[in-house]
Design an enzyme around this catalytic site. Structure first.
Site, PDB file in Angstrom:
ATOM      1  N   HIS A   1      -4.211  78.135-125.373  1.00 18.86           N
ATOM      2  CA  HIS A   1      -4.713  77.323-124.252  1.00 18.86           C
ATOM      3  C   HIS A   1      -4.784  78.152-122.959  1.00 18.86           C
ATOM      4  O   HIS A   1      -4.471  77.657-121.874  1.00 18.86           O
ATOM      5  CB  HIS A   1      -3.813  76.098-124.020  1.00 18.86           C
ATOM      6  CG  HIS A   1      -3.897  75.077-125.119  1.00 18.86           C
ATOM      7  ND1 HIS A   1      -4.852  74.099-125.169  1.00 18.86           N
ATOM      8  CD2 HIS A   1      -3.129  74.898-126.231  1.00 18.86           C
ATOM      9  CE1 HIS A   1      -4.672  73.343-126.254  1.00 18.86           C
ATOM     10  NE2 HIS A   1      -3.638  73.814-126.927  1.00 18.86           N
TER      11      HIS A   1
ATOM     12  N   ASP B   1       1.878  74.900-127.677  1.00 15.39           N
ATOM     13  CA  ASP B   1       1.193  74.147-128.740  1.00 15.39           C
ATOM     14  C   ASP B   1      -0.092  74.846-129.176  1.00 15.39           C
ATOM     15  O   ASP B   1      -0.703  75.594-128.420  1.00 15.39           O
ATOM     16  CB  ASP B   1       0.855  72.729-128.244  1.00 15.39           C
ATOM     17  CG  ASP B   1      -0.038  72.750-127.015  1.00 15.39           C
ATOM     18  OD1 ASP B   1       0.181  73.636-126.143  1.00 15.39           O
ATOM     19  OD2 ASP B   1      -0.946  71.922-126.911  1.00 15.39           O
ATOM     20  N   GLU B   2      -0.461  74.573-130.406  1.00 19.43           N
ATOM     21  CA  GLU B   2      -1.782  74.926-130.946  1.00 19.43           C
ATOM     22  C   GLU B   2      -2.208  76.368-130.656  1.00 19.43           C
ATOM     23  O   GLU B   2      -3.376  76.616-130.355  1.00 19.43           O
ATOM     24  CB  GLU B   2      -2.838  73.957-130.376  1.00 19.43           C
ATOM     25  CG  GLU B   2      -2.564  72.522-130.764  1.00 19.43           C
ATOM     26  CD  GLU B   2      -3.490  71.521-130.068  1.00 19.43           C
ATOM     27  OE1 GLU B   2      -3.935  70.596-130.735  1.00 19.43           O
ATOM     28  OE2 GLU B   2      -3.740  71.667-128.846  1.00 19.43           O
ATOM     29  N   SER B   3      -1.264  77.288-130.800  1.00 13.92           N
ATOM     30  CA  SER B   3      -1.633  78.705-130.629  1.00 13.92           C
ATOM     31  C   SER B   3      -2.121  79.206-131.990  1.00 13.92           C
ATOM     32  O   SER B   3      -1.470  80.019-132.642  1.00 13.92           O
ATOM     33  CB  SER B   3      -0.427  79.515-130.162  1.00 13.92           C
ATOM     34  OG  SER B   3      -0.186  79.270-128.817  1.00 13.92           O
TER      35      SER B   3
END
Ligand code: ACM
Length: 539
Positions: free
Chosen positions: A278, A341-343
Site C-alpha cells: 500500500h 496488510d495485503e503486502s
C-alpha cells in the site's frame, strides 16, 4: 424616623418581598410526571441503571458546579454547558460564584483519585433538585456527560412551572466500559477528508463514547500527512486519489489541530502509515523506496497488493525512521499503526524482516506498534498489537505470542461494506452488512481462543474507495458505527437487538440536529422529527 430613612426602609422591604417571591417561585414544589430512566435513548447502554421515577427539571435556573481547582473538570463543565445550549438554548453558568441562590445544580465532582476504578468510570445520581456526576478522572466525567446529554429530552415541558423545563428522568447510573479500546478508523488516503469533516466525525463518535480515531493516512492512492524531512510525500504523493480527484493532505499544523480537537473530547488519534505494501504514493514521490521492480506511476484505481517498499535497503529504514519520528512527535497517544496488510508482492521473509525492524523504530519513539493481523508472523515484541480483520488464525497466533488483539472483523465491523444489494456506496467482498448483522456479535466469543483478556478492544474501519464526501461517509458509518460503540462499551448481558433498535430509532433528533445523512434502514423505526430542522436528504 426621618423621612429619608423611612423611604429607605420601604424600599428595602419591597426588595426583600420581591426576592422572596422569586425564591418561592424557584422553590415551588413541582409535581414531576413519572419517568423511567431505563427507557431512554442511551447508547451505549450503561452498566447499571436504577430508575427512581421522578425527574430533574433542567431550566434557566440550573447552574453547573465542578470540583474546585480542577481545571479539567471545569472544562468538562463548560463542554456540558455548551452542549445544553446547543440543544435547549439555555444559558447555564459554570462555577459562577455570584450565583449562590440557584436551587437546581449539576455538580461534576472528582472522586478521590485513590478510589480504585476504571479511568472512564462515572456515576450519575439524578434527583429532583440536583444531578451529581462523579468520577476519579475528567475523562470519566466526560463520558458521563454524554450519558447526561442523551437523557435531555428533545422537547421541553412548559406546563410544570413558569420556566420551560427539560425533564431529565431521575435515578442512578453506575457505568464503565467493557473494553479499553473503542475505535473507529477513517481512510483519508483513498479519498481525502478535510479537517472540518474529521472534526464532525469526532463530535459524533464522542457522543457514543468512542475513544480512539485511527486515521489511515497513507495508501497507494495518496499520502496525506506532511513530513518536513521528505516534502515530496505530500507535494507529489498527496496529489492523487481514487477516481482521479485532486487528493489533499494535512499539514503538520492541521494534524496537530485534529489531535488537540480529539483530545479535548478524550479521543486518541492513532496515525497509520501503511507499509510495506500500500505504498505506491510514497514510492511515486521517492522511487528509491520501491521494491516491486516496476516503474512507479500514479495510481487512482482500487486494486490492492501490487506495491511494496524495498525491505532490504537501509535507506528505506532511514526514511521510515524520519516518518515515524515526525508523526510520533505530534502524537501524544501511545500507538503508531504501521499497517502491514495485503503486502502480496513482498516475499514472506522480507515481510517479516521488515515488520520486525519497523517495530523497533516505533519503540524507539516510545510508541506501541499496531499492525493488521498479518504482522503476527514477524519476530515482534509482545507489546505490539494485532488488529484482526480477516484471518482468524493470525488472531490466534497473536494470542499464543501473548499479544493483545483489536477486533475489526470484516464481516461485522467494516463500515464500508454495503448494507444490501441496492446500497449506493460501499464494497461487498466481506458480505452485505445490514444494521442488525453489524450489531449482533460479541467480541469475547467471535474467535475461539481469543478471549476477553486477550482483547484490547474493537474498531470499526471505514475505507473510502467508494465515498468522496461527508454525506457519503455518513451514509456508510451511520447508523452502524453507533452499534459498534455499544459493542465496545456495554457488556454482553446489556446488549439486546430488540431493545437496541428502539434506542437507535430514538437517535433521530440528535442525528438530524447534527445534520447527519444516515442510512434510514427499514429495520429501524426512526423516531419522528420533533423540531423544525433542515430537511434530511434521504437516499
Ligand atoms: C484491510 O482491510 N486491508 C486491512
Amino acid at each position: 424616623m426621618k423621612r429619608n430613612s423611612l423611604l429607605k426602609s420601604i424600599l428595602i422591604f419591597t426588595a426583600v418581598l420581591a426576592i422572596t417571591a422569586c425564591e418561592q417561585e424557584k422553590n415551588k414544589v413541582i409535581n414531576f410526571p413519572k419517568t423511567d430512566l431505563a427507557m431512554e435513548n442511551m447508547i451505549p447502554m450503561p452498566l447499571k441503571v436504577n430508575a427512581s421515577n421522578s425527574a430533574f427539571g433542567l431550566d434557566q435556573n440550573t447552574v453547573i458546579h465542578t470540583s474546585p481547582n480542577m481545571e479539567e473538570f471545569h472544562e468538562v463543565g463548560e463542554y456540558l454547558s455548551e452542549k445544553i445550549k446547543w440543544q435547549t438554548q439555555l444559558d447555564i453558568a459554570v462555577n459562577d460564584i455570584q450565583n449562590t441562590s440557584s436551587n437546581r445544580v449539576i455538580f461534576i465532582k472528582q472522586l478521590d483519585e485513590n478510589t480504585p476504578s476504571n479511568k472512564e468510570a462515572y456515576e450519575l445520581t439524578i434527583l429532583q433538585d440536583s444531578i451529581i456526576l462523579s468520577s476519579t478522572t475528567a475523562e470519566g466525567a466526560f463520558r458521563g456527560v454524554q450519558t447526561l446529554r442523551q437523557l435531555i429530552p428533545e422537547t421541553s415541558n412548559d406546563t410544570l412551572s413558569d420556566t420551560e423545563m427539560w425533564l431529565i428522568p431521575s435515578g442512578e447510573i453506575a457505568d464503565h466500559p467493557n473494553f479499553e479500546y473503542r475505535g473507529a478508523m477513517l481512510d483519508v488516503a483513498r479519498h481525502f477528508f478535510s479537517v472540518k469533516d474529521v472534526k464532525k466525525y469526532i463530535d459524533l463518535l464522542a457522543y457514543y463514547k468512542i475513544n480512539s480515531l485511527h486515521l489511515h493516512l497513507t495508501d497507494d492512492q495518496g499520502w496525506r500527512i506532511e513530513i518536513k524531512s521528505w516534502p515530496k510525500l505530500t507535494e507529489v504523493g498527496g496529489s492523487t486519489e481514487v477516481g482521479g480527484g485532486p487528493g489533499g493532505f494535512y499539514t503538520q499544523e492541521d494534524y496537530k489541530e485534529l489531535v488537540a480537537y480529539a483530545a479535548s473530547q478524550y479521543i486518541t488519534i492513532i496515525p497509520e502509515v501503511d507499509m510495506p505494501g500500500h505504498t505506491n504514493a510514497a514510492s511515486l514521490a521517492y522511487p528509491f523506496l520501491n521494491g516491486n521492480g516496476k516503474k512507479v506511476e500514479p495510481y487512482t484505481g482500487i486494486d490492492v497488493g501490487f506495491s511494496t517498499f524495498d525491505t532490504r535497503k537501509d535507506t528505506v529504514y532511514a526514511f521510515i525512521d524520519d516518518v515515524v519520528r515526525e508523526i510520533s512527535e505530534m502524537t501524544p497517544g501511545p500507538y503508531f499503526h504501521a499497517g502491514g496488510d495485503e503486502s502480496l508482492v513482498t516475499k514472506k521473509d522480507d515481510f517479516n524482516y521488515f515488520i520486525s525492524r519497523v517495530d523497533k523504530i516505533v519503540k524507539k519513539y516510545d510508541k506501541r506498534m499496531i499492525g493488521w493481523d498479518e504482522i503476527v508472523h514477524a519476530d515482534i515484541d509482545t507489546t505490539a498489537i494485532a488488529q484482526f480483520w480477516s484471518n482468524e488464525e493470525n488472531a490466534k497466533i497473536a494470542v499464543e505470542k501473548g499479544m493483545k488483539v483489536i477486533l475489526s472483523p470484516g464481516k461485522k465491523a467494516y463500515l464500508d461494506m454495503k448494507y444490501d444489494t441496492v446500497s449506493k456506496y460501499g464494497l461487498h467482498w466481506a458480505g452485505y452488512i445490514p444494521v442488525d448483522t453489524a450489531y449482533i456479535w460479541s467480541p469475547e466469543y467471535y474467535i475461539k481462543g481469543v478471549n476477553k483478556e486477550n482483547i484490547l478492544g474493537v474498531e470499526a474501519p471505514l475505507w473510502s474507495e467508494t465515498i468522496t464526501n461527508m454525506e457519503e461517509l455518513e451514509y456508510l458509518a451511520f447508523p452502524r458505527v453507533i452499534g459498534h460503540a455499544e459493542i465496545g462499551w456495554s457488556t454482553e448481558e446489556n446488549r439486546d437487538w430488540e431493545n437496541y433498535k428502539v434506542r437507535l430509532g430514538n437517535q433521530t433528533p440528535f442525528l438530524d440536529r447534527m445534520n447527519v445523512k444516515y442510512y434510514p434502514s427499514e429495520l429501524i423505526e426512526w423516531k419522528k422529527q420533533t423540531l423544525p430542522i433542515k430537511p434530511r436528504l434521504k437516499d
